[in-house]
Design a protein around this motif. Structure first.
Motif: not given
Ligand code: HEM
Length: 415
Positions: A38-41, A46-48, A305-308
């Motif tokens: 969920h944090e990655s989605a 949303r945030t980025h 970018d970085r995702i997790g």
């Protein structure tokens, strides 16, 4: 995976094997970061969101440019035209339409089962949802338009089939489909003309869309917007209604409990009363979590970018798997079964996630939820749903999550 229609089987397997992890996959030669957290989605959608663009080139090619797939100013113009209509609709009216078309659909399913049908006919559910949608927003009965729903459904099949074909290799994968596509599109666009030629009454939403179509300041084509509106709006709600019938049959005690609740309401009290029926709302949310009708959405990174733990280069393709997110074992005790009460709500609940989040959240979310409540209440009032086979589902992806071979459900009268 050569067949795009197989993608959901692969994503359900991934949700089990690499539960709660983002995973890099090779899909037909294209490296794809599949997000199951969920944090990655939330980061991407949303945030980025400004750093990730929608990536629906082939869908656009099959169905035309529309609010659904455009970006930037082209999207903002389109959103302005329909957004007020999609969000400020008359809930009571929608609920009444859903009850009426839901009751009609269930009569057809009862008749099919009485003749020996062992599965739910998807076409009945699609006719139900398109009828609610068209009458609600265009103000006319769907059958008066003469539009052939089966053709739109076929077009969706092509749009989704192309989604995972590597650039430059479409011929190799879909030589047959490519030949059919131009003729199919022509036929559908021709049928859509009835909505601009003045032979039918014009609703406020249609009038706004027609005005945008003739405005030389933009490149909006009414027929392209409408075909995606019908496809996106009707197919996803029909897919949810199908999975809901399957879950009612699969969990008979839940079905009985929901029916008891619905029977206590007076149908004449409409949406005002139905909105109090939290167990039905929770059930729909669970159906959307277990079987998200739009199970994946794609994005492309426009900068590094970085995702997790994953580094993302500009141009990286991403798939957000609502299947993976809804089945994350960090978020609930047993993500694989229908929750009784209390249902875990939170950010990964079906009614929070299955419509996406952030600026590109589903335009029809509120409408879909009212429509599903009204239609399912009618289903429960009029019929019982029983499994005809208890094998676990195999999935077929057609821009929607469908069940291969149809839902194995018989519909019988209550008394
Ligand atoms: C259960 C039913 C539905 C589900 C699960 C659903 C899901 C979704 C999802 C996941 C997206 C976002 C796609 C993305 O970000 O790439 C979306 C977009 C959209 N949906 Fe739905 N949808 C449903 C019903 C409807 C209905 C009934 C309508 C029309 C009344 C509708 C209109 C739209 C529109 C216009 C967009 C594009 C939004 C934008 O980018 O501005 N949807 N939907």
């Amino acid at each position: 995976m050569n067949q795009p229609s197989d993608i959901c089987n692969r994503l359900y397997a991934l949700a089990r094997e690499r539960n709660g992890q983002d995973v890099m996959l090779d899909i037909n030669g294209v490296p794809m970061l599949v997000l199951q957290r969920h944090e990655s989605a939330d980061h991407v959608l949303r945030t980025h969101a400004a750093h990730y663009r929608k990536d629906m080139a082939w869908f656009r090619q099959a169905l035309g440019a529309s609010r659904f797939c455009e970006e930037g100013e082209a999207w903002r113009i389109r959103r302005r035209i329909t957004h007020e209509h999609f969000t400020h609709f008359d809930r009571e009216h929608t609920c009444a339409l859903a009850g009426q078309h839901g009751a009609h659909a269930v009569q057809r399913l009862l008749a099919d089962s009485a003749k020996g049908a062992q599965t739910i006919d998807d076409h009945v559910l699609r006719t139900m949802t398109v009828s609610i949608l068209v009458e609600n927003f265009l103000g006319i009965p769907f059958q008066d338009t003469g539009i052939d729903l089966a053709l739109i459904s076929e077009l969706m099949e092509y749009g989704s089939a192309y989604s995972f074909v590597p650039p430059g290799r479409t011929e190799a994968y879909y030589a047959q489909g490519l030949r059919r596509l131009p003729g199919l599109r022509r036929e559908i666009l021709q049928q859509m003309r009835v909505l601009r030629d003045g032979s039918l009454p014009t609703s406020p939403m249609l009038a706004d869309m027609l005005r945008a179509d003739v405005d030389p300041a933009n490149d909006i084509v009414l027929e392209h917007e409408l075909v995606t509106f019908l496809a996106a709006g009707a197919e996803s709600s029909a897919s949810t209604a199908g999975w809901a019938c399957y879950l009612l049959a699969r969990y008979p005690e839940v079905q009985e409990r929901l029916r008891d609740q619905v029977m206590q309401l007076n149908p004449a009290d409409g949406w005002n009363a139905l909105t109090q029926c939290t167990p039905l709302e929770d059930f729909i949310s669970e159906a959307l979590r277990l079987f998200p009708p739009s199970p994946i959405i794609s994005r492309q990174a426009t900068q590094a970018d970085r995702i997790g733990i994953h580094h993302v280069d500009s141009g990286q393709n991403l798939l957000i798997s609502f299947i993976g997110i809804g089945h994350d074992a960090h978020m609930r005790d047993d993500p694989w079964t229908l929750a009784g009460t209390p249902v875990v709500r939170g950010p990964t609940a079906g009614n929070r996630m299955a419509f996406s989040i952030g600026p590109r959240i589903c335009g029809g979310k509120l409408f879909a939820l009212v429509e599903l409540m009204g239609a399912l209440a009618a289903f429960l009032r009029h019929a019982r749903f029983e499994l005809t086979c208890d094998s676990p589902p195999r999935f077929h992806w057609k821009a929607q999550l469908l069940r291969e071979g149809g839902h194995p459900v018989r519909v019988t009268p209550l008394h």
